[in-house]
Write an enzyme that holds these catalytic residues in place. Structure first.
Site, PDB file in Angstrom:
ATOM      1  N   LYS A 177     -16.491  48.664  38.679  1.00 10.75           N
ATOM      2  CA  LYS A 177     -15.272  48.466  39.461  1.00 10.75           C
ATOM      3  C   LYS A 177     -14.236  49.461  38.943  1.00 10.75           C
ATOM      4  CE  LYS A 177     -11.491  45.321  40.532  1.00 10.75           C
ATOM      5  NZ  LYS A 177     -10.505  46.375  40.176  1.00 10.75           N
ATOM      6  N   PRO A 178     -14.027  50.565  39.652  1.00  7.19           N
ATOM      7  CA  PRO A 178     -13.058  51.557  39.178  1.00  7.19           C
ATOM      8  C   PRO A 178     -11.628  51.096  39.416  1.00  7.19           C
ATOM      9  CG  PRO A 178     -13.972  52.251  41.282  1.00  7.19           C
ATOM     10  CD  PRO A 178     -14.701  50.992  40.888  1.00  7.19           C
ATOM     11  N   GLU A 253     -11.584  48.176  25.172  1.00  6.91           N
ATOM     12  CA  GLU A 253     -10.726  49.211  24.579  1.00  6.91           C
ATOM     13  C   GLU A 253      -9.394  49.099  25.271  1.00  6.91           C
ATOM     14  OE1 GLU A 253      -8.556  52.293  24.303  1.00  6.91           O
ATOM     15  OE2 GLU A 253     -10.164  53.425  25.265  1.00  6.91           O
ATOM     16  N   CYS A 287      -4.222  55.908  25.861  1.00  6.36           N
ATOM     17  CA  CYS A 287      -4.211  54.791  24.917  1.00  6.36           C
ATOM     18  C   CYS A 287      -4.022  55.266  23.484  1.00  6.36           C
ATOM     19  CB  CYS A 287      -5.500  53.986  25.039  1.00  6.36           C
ATOM     20  SG  CYS A 287      -7.004  54.970  24.821  1.00  6.36           S
ATOM     21  N   GLU A 381       3.850  49.554  24.341  1.00  6.62           N
ATOM     22  CA  GLU A 381       3.117  50.788  24.585  1.00  6.62           C
ATOM     23  C   GLU A 381       3.844  51.533  25.698  1.00  6.62           C
ATOM     24  OE1 GLU A 381      -1.487  52.211  25.278  1.00  6.62           O
ATOM     25  OE2 GLU A 381      -0.814  50.364  26.245  1.00  6.62           O
TER      26      GLU A 381
END
Length: 489
Positions: A177-178, A253, A287, A381
């Site tokens: 699933k992109p 991740e 990331c 982030e």
């Protein structure tokens, strides 16, 4: 059928077919805002069809020879090389990659495939001794079965392939699933490469759909035994909760709040160059990108002057320009979010020594000084072109500041003493850290992953081999066992 026409369909059981959802995904160029394509989304029924297709061929695929699996992967590499211009074009136009970043990603994907192509010959077992006379302990390694992959939008090609290629190489079948922002480069283009390479139908399937419609069913479906997800910590927690409910394995991740620690004996100019690259590559939408730059108080001002000079040399704007380092953010929601964090941090006492203008989805670099760890730009982030610079009175305080985060993905340390830098690096609670370099580093044969809220598990090399396979203990007793409960005779 090529290009946007082909890539507007789902890829299930070896066929390109329309999604059956009532919803659509509009794929836009983040720099121009132009519509690239409109995709009819996959429904829950399409997801089920993809999983059933993967399950139906998994045992046959696992049973194929190592040479055949390796040959398929090598042909995918050949396709990557032959279609380089097409792949780079999609990375630029769909994801807002600069030319430099797109070519870096293309090369990293080649390395990922080359490493995975060694896996068919590395799926090995063991024979272990036993404390039982006449027993032999065998440990067999086999594929997990069907693997679910949820791909990201920031480095869509390499980060999706990082799971797809090892999974296929070790005998698994895959459903992808992109990300909705990059359905082609995180999924459909990859399906095209494997189809062209002769991968049997059903081994790789791609379903493009809205997370609100198929996200949870994609994870909770009974067929996949491993869920591989790359993305935000918030979504990763949700994926892990669902997977845990069904006792599925996960490879996660997630987000990062990565530090560059500049010690008092560092080569300041080299550190400033690394900071500029590690912060602003792909607009900071990585990331592993630097999120906090922690500088010893004795060299803080000198470092800042050099850093601002280096940042001023970075090209901003059109991702097709070879001089551009900083292109567009993926969408304007990211611009709004980042501006809000910057404004709140300034109200809390941060100094904005460089305020970047905004043009559409392009944000010029912003540099904040006198940042403390309680400010939004240090806690969150950023995932954008904002560089917070924090002071540390000494090495010990720098380590404390670095570890004062829920994240632990990557980082870096600069010092003229390599052993001192390593000593500091070992004290940082992170899965990866680099001495005298910036934080954005990845090598396909080395362990990649984070600690704390930055993820679970490791990708790369032998660690990926472990993640995408399982082991079974088979003991073999040469003579029948004698049990004390039964009379002999």
């Amino acid at each position: 059928m090529n290009g946007a026409t082909q890539y507007s369909k789902q890829f299930i059981a070896g066929k390109w077919q329309e999604g059956s959802s009532q919803q659509t995904i509009v794929n836009r160029n983040p720099f121009t805002g132009d519509i690239i394509q409109t995709i009819v989304c996959a429904s829950v029924d399409d997801v089920n069809q993809a999983y059933e297709a993967a399950k139906s061929v998994q045992k046959d695929w696992e049973a194929t020879t190592p040479a055949h699996k390796q040959d398929i992967l090598n042909r995918v590499i050949d396709g990557m090389i032959r279609r380089r211009d097409e792949i780079v074009k999609w990375l630029v136009e769909e994801g807002g990659s600069t030319l430099a970043k797109a070519n870096i990603e293309w090369q990293a994907t080649i390395y990922t495939l080359r490493e995975a192509a060694t896996f068919p010959y590395r799926v090995s077992g063991k024979i272990l001794p036993s404390n039982v006379p006449g027993r032999e302990n065998r440990v067999y390694r086999s594929a997990k079965g069907v693997v679910a992959v949820i791909g990201p939008w920031n480095f869509p090609l390499v980060l999706a392939m990082r799971s797809i290629a090892p999974a296929i190489a070790t005998g698994n079948t895959v459903v992808v699933k992109p990300a909705s922002e990059t359905p082609v480069t995180a999924g459909l283009l990859i399906a095209s490469l494997f189809e062209e390479a002769g991968l049997p139908a059903g081994v790789l399937n791609v379903v493009v759909g809205k997370g609100s419609e198929i996200g949870d069913p994609f994870v909770s479906h009974p067929i996949p035994s491993l869920i591989s997800f790359t993305g935000s910590t918030e979504v990763g927690r949700h994926v892990a909760e669902i997977a845990g409910r069904y006792l599925k394995d996960v490879a996660l991740e997630l987000g990062g709040n990565n530090v560059l620690i500049v010690l008092d004996d560092a080569h300041i100019e080299r550190a400033a160059e690394a900071a500029a690259v590690g912060k602003f590559l792909h607009q900071g939408q990585i990331c592993m990108a630097l999120n906090r730059i922690i500088v010893d108080d004795s060299i803080y001002d000198d470092f800042l002057d050099l850093f601002l000079h280096k940042v001023g040399q970075l090209g901003v704007g059109d991702p097709w320009s070879e001089s551009t380092m900083i292109g567009p953010l993926i969408n304007h929601e990211q611009v709004t979010r980042i501006e809000r964090d910057v404004e709140q941090s300034v109200r809390m006492g941060a100094h904005c020594v460089l305020k970047g203008s905004v043009e559409g989805n392009v944000m010029h670099p912003t540099v904040l000084t006198e940042v403390t760890n309680d400010m939004p730009v240090a806690q969150n982030e950023i995932f954008g072109p904002v560089a917070p610079i924090l002071r540390a009175k000494d090495e010990s305080e720098a380590i404390t500041i670095a570890n004062d985060s829920m994240y632990g993905l990557s980082g870096s340390v600069f010092s003229s003493s390599l052993e001192r830098a390593v000593h500091v690096a070992k004290q940082i609670q992170t899965g990866m850290i680099h001495v005298n370099d910036q934080s954005v580093n990845e090598e396909a044969h080395v362990a990649f992953g984070g600690e704390k809220s930055s993820g679970v598990g490791r990708f790369g090399g032998e660690w990926a081999l472990d993640k995408f396979t399982t082991v079974k203990w088979v003991s073999v007793l040469q003579n029948y066992a004698e049990y004390p409960f039964f009379a002999k005779g």
